[in-house]
Structures are given as structure tokens and as C-alpha cells.
Design a protein around this motif. Structure first.
Motif, PDB file in Angstrom:
ATOM      1  N   ASN A 179       2.945   6.323  13.161  1.00 14.83           N
ATOM      2  CA  ASN A 179       2.428   7.251  11.655  1.00 14.83           C
ATOM      3  C   ASN A 179       3.344   7.070  10.676  1.00 14.83           C
ATOM      4  N   LEU A 180       2.863   6.627   9.377  1.00 12.92           N
ATOM      5  CA  LEU A 180       3.874   6.558   8.293  1.00 12.92           C
ATOM      6  C   LEU A 180       3.134   7.801   7.096  1.00 12.92           C
ATOM      7  N   TYR A 181       3.245   8.972   7.598  1.00 10.58           N
ATOM      8  CA  TYR A 181       2.707   9.976   6.772  1.00 10.58           C
ATOM      9  C   TYR A 181       3.535  10.054   5.411  1.00 10.58           C
ATOM     10  N   TYR A 182       4.751  10.132   5.514  1.00 11.04           N
ATOM     11  CA  TYR A 182       5.585  10.328   4.438  1.00 11.04           C
ATOM     12  C   TYR A 182       5.824   8.959   3.374  1.00 11.04           C
ATOM     13  N   TYR A 183       5.068   7.977   3.691  1.00  7.67           N
ATOM     14  CA  TYR A 183       5.220   6.624   3.088  1.00  7.67           C
ATOM     15  C   TYR A 183       4.051   6.503   2.192  1.00  7.67           C
ATOM     16  N   GLY A 184       4.106   5.740   1.077  1.00  7.45           N
ATOM     17  CA  GLY A 184       2.989   5.071   0.278  1.00  7.45           C
ATOM     18  C   GLY A 184       2.864   3.958   0.917  1.00  7.45           C
ATOM     19  N   MET A 185       1.844   3.231   0.731  1.00  8.50           N
ATOM     20  CA  MET A 185       1.682   1.887   1.072  1.00  8.50           C
ATOM     21  C   MET A 185       0.978   0.913   0.219  1.00  8.50           C
ATOM     22  N   ALA A 186       1.402  -0.324   0.292  1.00  6.96           N
ATOM     23  CA  ALA A 186       1.060  -1.219  -0.718  1.00  6.96           C
ATOM     24  C   ALA A 186       0.575  -2.462  -0.280  1.00  6.96           C
ATOM     25  N   TRP A 187      -0.060  -3.291  -1.032  1.00  3.59           N
ATOM     26  CA  TRP A 187      -0.582  -4.765  -0.818  1.00  3.59           C
ATOM     27  C   TRP A 187       0.528  -5.617  -1.738  1.00  3.59           C
ATOM     28  N   TRP A 188       0.730  -6.486  -1.401  1.00  2.00           N
ATOM     29  CA  TRP A 188       1.565  -7.541  -2.392  1.00  2.00           C
ATOM     30  C   TRP A 188       1.025  -8.867  -2.103  1.00  2.00           C
ATOM     31  N   ARG A 189       1.381  -9.900  -2.830  1.00  7.07           N
ATOM     32  CA  ARG A 189       0.915 -11.352  -2.580  1.00  7.07           C
ATOM     33  C   ARG A 189       2.028 -12.242  -3.088  1.00  7.07           C
ATOM     34  N   GLN A 190       1.937 -13.471  -2.558  1.00  8.59           N
ATOM     35  CA  GLN A 190       2.834 -14.438  -2.976  1.00  8.59           C
ATOM     36  C   GLN A 190       2.047 -15.705  -3.161  1.00  8.59           C
ATOM     37  N   PRO A 191       1.670 -16.068  -4.281  1.00  7.15           N
ATOM     38  CA  PRO A 191       0.780 -17.574  -4.578  1.00  7.15           C
ATOM     39  C   PRO A 191       2.044 -18.625  -3.990  1.00  7.15           C
ATOM     40  N   PRO A 192       1.431 -19.742  -4.048  1.00  8.52           N
ATOM     41  CA  PRO A 192       2.391 -20.911  -3.532  1.00  8.52           C
ATOM     42  C   PRO A 192       3.236 -21.063  -4.853  1.00  8.52           C
ATOM     43  N   GLY A 193       4.403 -21.123  -4.617  1.00  8.31           N
ATOM     44  CA  GLY A 193       5.545 -21.481  -5.723  1.00  8.31           C
ATOM     45  C   GLY A 193       5.842 -20.434  -6.737  1.00  8.31           C
ATOM     46  N   GLN A 194       5.101 -19.091  -6.364  1.00 12.82           N
ATOM     47  CA  GLN A 194       5.417 -18.290  -7.282  1.00 12.82           C
ATOM     48  C   GLN A 194       6.272 -16.816  -6.617  1.00 12.82           C
ATOM     49  N   GLU A 195       6.409 -15.912  -7.295  1.00 13.44           N
ATOM     50  CA  GLU A 195       7.140 -14.910  -6.924  1.00 13.44           C
ATOM     51  C   GLU A 195       6.044 -13.833  -6.308  1.00 13.44           C
ATOM     52  N   ARG A 196       6.798 -12.999  -5.377  1.00 15.32           N
ATOM     53  CA  ARG A 196       5.552 -12.052  -4.780  1.00 15.32           C
ATOM     54  C   ARG A 196       5.595 -10.992  -5.834  1.00 15.32           C
ATOM     55  N   GLU A 197       4.030 -10.513  -5.929  1.00 17.97           N
ATOM     56  CA  GLU A 197       3.697  -9.696  -6.806  1.00 17.97           C
ATOM     57  C   GLU A 197       2.868  -8.577  -6.312  1.00 17.97           C
ATOM     58  N   LEU A 198       2.922  -7.242  -6.804  1.00 18.96           N
ATOM     59  CA  LEU A 198       2.349  -6.360  -6.226  1.00 18.96           C
ATOM     60  C   LEU A 198       0.802  -5.986  -6.623  1.00 18.96           C
ATOM     61  N   ILE A 199      -0.122  -5.826  -5.841  1.00 17.96           N
ATOM     62  CA  ILE A 199      -1.470  -6.066  -5.989  1.00 17.96           C
ATOM     63  C   ILE A 199      -1.862  -4.340  -6.295  1.00 17.96           C
ATOM     64  N   SER A 200      -1.653  -3.563  -5.172  1.00 18.75           N
ATOM     65  CA  SER A 200      -2.247  -2.163  -5.247  1.00 18.75           C
ATOM     66  C   SER A 200      -1.360  -1.310  -4.320  1.00 18.75           C
ATOM     67  N   SER A 201      -1.620  -0.029  -4.754  1.00 18.30           N
ATOM     68  CA  SER A 201      -0.707   0.865  -3.794  1.00 18.30           C
ATOM     69  C   SER A 201      -1.551   2.147  -3.703  1.00 18.30           C
ATOM     70  N   ILE A 202      -1.150   3.053  -2.745  1.00 16.65           N
ATOM     71  CA  ILE A 202      -1.841   4.166  -2.509  1.00 16.65           C
ATOM     72  C   ILE A 202      -0.802   5.260  -1.773  1.00 16.65           C
ATOM     73  N   ASP A 203      -0.853   6.445  -2.494  1.00 14.31           N
ATOM     74  CA  ASP A 203       0.047   7.279  -1.746  1.00 14.31           C
ATOM     75  C   ASP A 203      -0.682   8.372  -0.804  1.00 14.31           C
ATOM     76  N   ARG A 204       0.082   9.432  -0.508  1.00 13.79           N
ATOM     77  CA  ARG A 204      -0.338  10.130   0.621  1.00 13.79           C
ATOM     78  C   ARG A 204      -1.348  11.086   0.129  1.00 13.79           C
ATOM     79  N   ALA A 205      -1.529  11.315  -1.180  1.00 18.90           N
ATOM     80  CA  ALA A 205      -2.618  11.882  -1.692  1.00 18.90           C
ATOM     81  C   ALA A 205      -3.715  11.243  -2.021  1.00 18.90           C
ATOM     82  N   GLY A 206      -3.790  10.047  -1.967  1.00 17.91           N
ATOM     83  CA  GLY A 206      -4.930   9.150  -1.853  1.00 17.91           C
ATOM     84  C   GLY A 206      -5.010   8.476  -3.505  1.00 17.91           C
ATOM     85  N   ARG A 207      -3.734   8.783  -4.164  1.00 16.36           N
ATOM     86  CA  ARG A 207      -3.836   8.390  -5.579  1.00 16.36           C
ATOM     87  C   ARG A 207      -3.676   6.842  -5.411  1.00 16.36           C
TER      88      ARG A 207
END
Length: 122
Positions: free
Chosen positions: A27-55
Motif C-alpha cells: 500500500n502506498l497511501y502516503y504517496y502520490g503516483m505518476a506516469w512518465w514516459r521516455q521517447p527514443p533518444g529523448q529525456e524522461r518526461e512527466l505525463i500525469s500525476s494523482i495525489d491521495r485526495a484524487g487531485r
């Protein structure tokens, strides 16, 4: 230590959809969660995130096409991706952080999955 395991990647045609999932080893109740991606030859970038409150936060390229969600058990979260384009081809990662919502610094995330490949073809 927490293990994160992504699933749901694959090959899809332009305009198609995929649903990525990420499961945590505890369980990761105290954590926010996120999705990232890394296209070929590029840096990793944040896509989306969600916190405990659902924001939620989304990068501009994801707005209206991607949707992040998390299960009430705080162990699994998802990224629904619709209307995919070739530019969405990348390795996708889930990550967990106790920092603020939408933090776009790779170093702010304590736990990372191994990544799942998404390939969009024309």
C-alpha cells in the motif's frame, strides 16, 4: 523497498487506445503516483500525476486524451490513453513520490517501475 510493476503496453495503431496499469508491492497511501514516459533518444518526461485526495495533473500533450486513476486500495493505478499518435511511442514508467502533486523532477520520485513499451504505428 517497494516494487512497482507496469503492464498493458504494446503495439497499437494511430487513433487506438491502451490502458496501462501499475501495481505496487504494498500500500502506498502516503504517496502520490505518476506516469512518465521516455521517447527514443529523448529525456524522461512527466505525463500525469494523482495525489491521495484524487487531485490530478496532466501535461498539455495528455489533456483530453489520457486519464490517470488509482484504486481505493492504494496499490494499483492506471493510465488510460486514447487517440494515440506516433509521437506517443515511448517507454512508459510509473513512479511514486511523497513530494508535491505534479512534481516534474525525476529525483523527487522514490520508486520506479521497470517500464513498459508503447509503440504506435501508422
Amino acid at each position: 523497498q517497494v516494487q512497482l510493476v507496469e503492464s498493458g503496453g504494446g503495439l497499437v495503431q494511430t487513433g487506438g487506445s491502451l490502458r496501462l496499469s501499475c501495481e505496487a508491492s504494498r500500500n502506498l497511501y502516503y504517496y502520490g503516483m505518476a506516469w512518465w514516459r521516455q521517447p527514443p533518444g529523448q529525456e524522461r518526461e512527466l505525463i500525469s500525476s494523482i495525489d491521495r485526495a484524487g487531485r490530478r495533473t496532466y501535461r498539455d500533450f495528455a489533456k483530453g486524451r489520457f486519464a490517470i486513476s488509482r484504486d481505493s486500495a492504494e496499490r494499483t493505478w492506471h493510465l488510460q490513453m486514447d487517440n494515440l499518435t506516433i509521437e506517443d511511442t515511448a517507454t512508459y514508467y510509473c513512479a511514486a513520490s511523497r513530494r508535491g502533486l505534479g512534481d516534474s523532477s525525476v529525483g523527487s520520485y522514490e520508486f520506479w517501475g521497470q517500464g513498459t513499451q508503447v509503440t504506435v504505428s501508422s
